[in-house]
Design an enzyme around this catalytic site. Structure first.
Site, PDB file in Angstrom:
ATOM      1  N   ASP A  75       0.846  -1.196   0.000  1.00 26.77           N
ATOM      2  CA  ASP A  75       0.000   0.000   0.000  1.00 26.77           C
ATOM      3  C   ASP A  75       0.885   1.251   0.000  1.00 26.77           C
ATOM      4  O   ASP A  75       1.812   1.349   0.808  1.00 26.77           O
ATOM      5  CB  ASP A  75      -0.867  -0.054   1.279  1.00 26.77           C
ATOM      6  CG  ASP A  75      -1.942   0.992   1.312  1.00 26.77           C
ATOM      7  OD1 ASP A  75      -2.396   1.410   0.231  1.00 26.77           O
ATOM      8  OD2 ASP A  75      -2.358   1.385   2.422  1.00 26.77           O
ATOM      9  N   LYS A 113     -13.048  12.679   7.323  1.00 26.93           N
ATOM     10  CA  LYS A 113     -13.160  12.709   5.867  1.00 26.93           C
ATOM     11  C   LYS A 113     -14.204  13.696   5.385  1.00 26.93           C
ATOM     12  O   LYS A 113     -13.915  14.649   4.682  1.00 26.93           O
ATOM     13  CB  LYS A 113     -13.562  11.336   5.327  1.00 26.93           C
ATOM     14  CG  LYS A 113     -12.647  10.210   5.726  1.00 26.93           C
ATOM     15  CD  LYS A 113     -13.229   8.908   5.207  1.00 26.93           C
ATOM     16  CE  LYS A 113     -12.562   7.706   5.820  1.00 26.93           C
ATOM     17  NZ  LYS A 113     -11.167   7.547   5.443  1.00 26.93           N
ATOM     18  N   GLY A 145      -9.206   5.303   1.347  1.00 29.48           N
ATOM     19  CA  GLY A 145      -9.934   6.075   2.359  1.00 29.48           C
ATOM     20  C   GLY A 145     -11.379   5.648   2.481  1.00 29.48           C
ATOM     21  O   GLY A 145     -12.284   6.483   2.569  1.00 29.48           O
TER      22      GLY A 145
HETATM   23  P1  13P Z   1      -9.013   4.589   5.665  1.00 27.69           P
HETATM   24  O1  13P Z   1      -8.128   5.539   6.395  1.00 27.69           O
HETATM   25  O2  13P Z   1     -10.302   5.238   5.269  1.00 27.69           O
HETATM   26  O3  13P Z   1      -9.254   3.322   6.367  1.00 27.69           O
HETATM   27  O4  13P Z   1      -8.292   4.219   4.285  1.00 27.69           O
HETATM   28  C1  13P Z   1      -7.211   3.332   4.266  1.00 27.69           C
HETATM   29  C2  13P Z   1      -6.541   3.306   2.939  1.00 27.69           C
HETATM   30  O5  13P Z   1      -7.024   3.841   1.948  1.00 27.69           O
HETATM   31  C3  13P Z   1      -5.264   2.615   2.844  1.00 27.69           C
HETATM   32  O6  13P Z   1      -4.686   2.739   1.567  1.00 27.69           O
HETATM   33  O1  G3H Z   2      -2.934   4.777   3.547  1.00 27.41           O
HETATM   34  C1  G3H Z   2      -2.632   4.651   4.705  1.00 27.41           C
HETATM   35  C2  G3H Z   2      -2.959   3.415   5.416  1.00 27.41           C
HETATM   36  O2  G3H Z   2      -4.033   3.633   6.266  1.00 27.41           O
HETATM   37  C3  G3H Z   2      -1.761   2.883   6.102  1.00 27.41           C
HETATM   38  O3  G3H Z   2      -1.429   3.716   7.151  1.00 27.41           O
HETATM   39  O4  G3H Z   2       0.943   4.296   6.659  1.00 27.41           O
HETATM   40  O5  G3H Z   2      -0.008   4.545   8.968  1.00 27.41           O
HETATM   41  O6  G3H Z   2       0.423   2.276   8.015  1.00 27.41           O
HETATM   42  P1  G3H Z   2       0.089   3.707   7.737  1.00 27.41           P
END
Ligand code: 13P
Ligand code: G3H
Length: 306
Positions: free
Chosen positions: A81, A167, A200
């Site tokens: 991610d 958000k 998100g």
């Molecule tokens: P949230 O913060 O809404 O859970 O989104 C997480 C996300 O998009 C990680 O890539």
């Molecule tokens: O996009 C962000 C994700 O919620 C991951 O969060 O970078 O704090 O692990 P993090």
């Protein structure tokens, strides 16, 4: 069984969304697998750069491999991610990841295209797919141009959501018009359907925020996220991966704050840990119902066996 993200997209596209859940520790991982087995859903494990440094990338990989053995019926992909270029290469070369996300959205358009293209070329050579982050509220015309130039496999289009607990204000909702326009433009350009990734996507339930605050937390009570009832309509328009992290963190915070408020004499973290694993599994199963991925495990199994 670890599969490619593309294999999950093939079954899900236009029908349901696959939940992509961020994982940082063993309790989350146990709850994640249990919740997905409970709801018979395929899923995506997301590892962020922060998670890879918090728990160590080797520890995360070992825990996921162990979970794969403990839960042989599970079908899932492993995704990086928000990667930068070096982290994407590290994951691609490791042979462990199903897909990576390159986030060069802070760069100007041409730079973003160039970086994404380099990552896509290296990933595709190893059969790994790439999810990219484009801009804030993605311009549907630019989105198609971006897909054409980079050959990325999915588009992390911003459609009104943002990360974290704060958000939306008032009655804001997802930008369905943008999702629809991207789909139309992709088709008109003669490109294959491109899954949209929704970042998100946590819903930040009011009840969860209230319980955390009642147990000593100080979260903004006006915090709210995506309406869960919008997941499935978005999935039918091509949103195929839905990223959820914050809501899981809220479950953790609520369970632990309430536990230690109600049992101030306790100090064995396994007591609260057990409760968290069960609650997290239920949370995952609930999300999968809303995403439409619940009950899709057999269809995915049949598709990957072909
Ligand atoms: P949230 O913060 O809404 O859970 O989104 C997480 C996300 O998009 C990680 O890539
Ligand atoms: O996009 C962000 C994700 O919620 C991951 O969060 O970078 O704090 O692990 P993090």
């Amino acid at each position: 069984m670890i599969v490619t993200t593309a294999q999950l997209y093939k079954v899900a596209y236009g029908k349901f969304a696959v939940g992509a859940y961020n994982i940082n520790n063993m309790e989350q991982l146990l709850g994640l697998f249990r919740g997905n087995i409970q709801s018979k859903a395929p899923f995506i494990i997301q590892l962020s750069k922060g998670a890879r440094s918090y728990a160590d990338k080797c520890m995360l990989e070992a825990m996921i491999r162990a979970a794969e053995e403990i839960f042989p019926e599970a079908i899932f992909a492993v995704h990086l991610d928000h990667g930068d270029e070096p982290t994407c290469y590290d994951c691609i070369d490791s042979g462990f990841y199903s897909s990576v996300m390159i986030d060069a959205s802070h760069e100007p358009f041409e730079q973003n295209v160039a970086i994404t293209k380099r990552v896509v070329d290296r990933a595709h050579a190893k059969g790994i797919s790439v999810d990219e982050k484009h801009a804030c509220l993605t311009n549907p015309v630019e989105a198609v141009d971006f897909i054409k130039q980079t050959k990325c496999d999915s588009l992390a289009a911003a459609i009104g959501t943002s990360h974290g607990a704060y958000k939306f204000k008032g009655q804001q909702s997802l930008h369905f018009d943008v999702i629809e326009k991207i789909r139309e433009n992709v088709k008109a350009a003669g490109l294959p359907p491109t899954p949209v990734v929704m970042h998100g996507s946590s819903s930040v339930p009011k009840s969860e925020v209230e319980r955390i605050n009642a147990a000593g937390g100080k979260l903004d009570p006006s915090a709210r996220g995506v309406n869960e009832e919008e997941y499935l309509p978005a999935a039918r328009l091509g949103v195929t991966k839905v990223n959820i992290d914050t809501d899981g963190r809220l479950v953790w915070t609520r369970v632990h704050r309430e536990f230690f408020r109600d049992h101030p004499e306790k100090f064995d973290f396994r007591d609260s840990g057990k409760i968290f694993v069960t609650e997290y599994a239920d949370f995952i199963a609930h999300k999968n119902e809303k995403l439409g991925s619940a009950g899709q495990l057999d269809a995915v199994r049949a598709s990957v066996k072909k």
